[in-house]
Scaffold this motif. Sequence first.
Motif, short mmCIF file in Angstrom:
data_model
loop_
_atom_site.label_atom_id
_atom_site.label_comp_id
_atom_site.label_asym_id
_atom_site.label_seq_id
_atom_site.Cartn_x
_atom_site.Cartn_y
_atom_site.Cartn_z
N GLU A 8 0.84 -1.19 0.00
CA GLU A 8 0.00 0.00 0.00
C GLU A 8 0.88 1.25 0.00
O GLU A 8 1.81 1.37 0.79
CB GLU A 8 -0.92 0.02 1.23
CG GLU A 8 -1.95 -1.09 1.24
CD GLU A 8 -1.47 -2.40 1.82
OE1 GLU A 8 -0.28 -2.52 2.19
OE2 GLU A 8 -2.29 -3.33 1.90
N THR A 47 -9.50 -3.69 -8.51
CA THR A 47 -9.60 -2.60 -7.55
C THR A 47 -8.99 -3.01 -6.21
O THR A 47 -8.90 -4.20 -5.90
CB THR A 47 -11.07 -2.19 -7.27
OG1 THR A 47 -11.73 -3.28 -6.62
CG2 THR A 47 -11.79 -1.83 -8.57
N TYR A 48 -8.58 -2.05 -5.44
CA TYR A 48 -8.01 -2.31 -4.13
C TYR A 48 -8.97 -3.13 -3.27
O TYR A 48 -8.59 -4.13 -2.68
CB TYR A 48 -7.68 -0.98 -3.44
CG TYR A 48 -7.17 -1.15 -2.04
CD1 TYR A 48 -5.85 -1.50 -1.82
CD2 TYR A 48 -8.02 -0.97 -0.94
CE1 TYR A 48 -5.37 -1.69 -0.53
CE2 TYR A 48 -7.55 -1.15 0.33
CZ TYR A 48 -6.23 -1.51 0.55
OH TYR A 48 -5.76 -1.70 1.83
N GLU A 49 -10.23 -2.74 -3.27
CA GLU A 49 -11.23 -3.40 -2.42
C GLU A 49 -11.49 -4.85 -2.80
O GLU A 49 -11.82 -5.66 -1.94
CB GLU A 49 -12.55 -2.60 -2.44
CG GLU A 49 -12.48 -1.22 -1.84
CD GLU A 49 -11.83 -0.18 -2.77
OE1 GLU A 49 -11.66 -0.45 -3.98
OE2 GLU A 49 -11.49 0.89 -2.26
N SER A 50 -11.36 -5.17 -4.08
CA SER A 50 -11.72 -6.52 -4.53
C SER A 50 -10.73 -7.60 -4.10
O SER A 50 -11.02 -8.77 -4.23
CB SER A 50 -11.87 -6.53 -6.05
OG SER A 50 -10.63 -6.35 -6.69
N GLN A 51 -9.59 -7.22 -3.58
CA GLN A 51 -8.60 -8.22 -3.19
C GLN A 51 -8.82 -8.76 -1.77
O GLN A 51 -8.10 -9.65 -1.32
CB GLN A 51 -7.18 -7.68 -3.36
CG GLN A 51 -6.87 -6.46 -2.55
CD GLN A 51 -5.57 -5.80 -2.96
OE1 GLN A 51 -4.67 -6.43 -3.51
NE2 GLN A 51 -5.45 -4.53 -2.66
N PHE A 52 -9.83 -8.23 -1.08
CA PHE A 52 -10.08 -8.66 0.30
C PHE A 52 -11.37 -9.44 0.42
O PHE A 52 -12.24 -9.36 -0.35
CB PHE A 52 -10.12 -7.45 1.24
CG PHE A 52 -8.83 -6.69 1.22
CD1 PHE A 52 -7.69 -7.21 1.81
CD2 PHE A 52 -8.73 -5.48 0.58
CE1 PHE A 52 -6.50 -6.51 1.78
CE2 PHE A 52 -7.54 -4.78 0.53
CZ PHE A 52 -6.42 -5.29 1.13
#
Length: 96
Positions: A64, A91-96
């Motif tokens: 990050e 997207t950043y969010e989709s990796q969690f």
Amino acid sequence: MPALKNKLGIDSRYRSCHTAVSAEGYVFEGHVPAKYIRQFLKEKPQDAIGLVVPGMPAGSPGMEIGADFSPYQVLLLTRDGQSRVYATVQTYESQF
């Protein structure tokens, strides 16, 4: 580390800064999101040796840098030394 990565079957084009081996002997190289590791360990794809994220994509887990994010691919490595796309992280969010 290069000798170990060679022994594990991780070609130089797939390498990154972190290498892990599961209890079952699967290899996880680079900044692979935990959600894909869990998914992989449930599926146990035939002829797979593990998952890799080559390089160090900005915004991947552990990389990050403020709001910077570069979409990247999680690759599945096979015993014959080939790879295929296991997941695309847009997207950043989709990796969690």
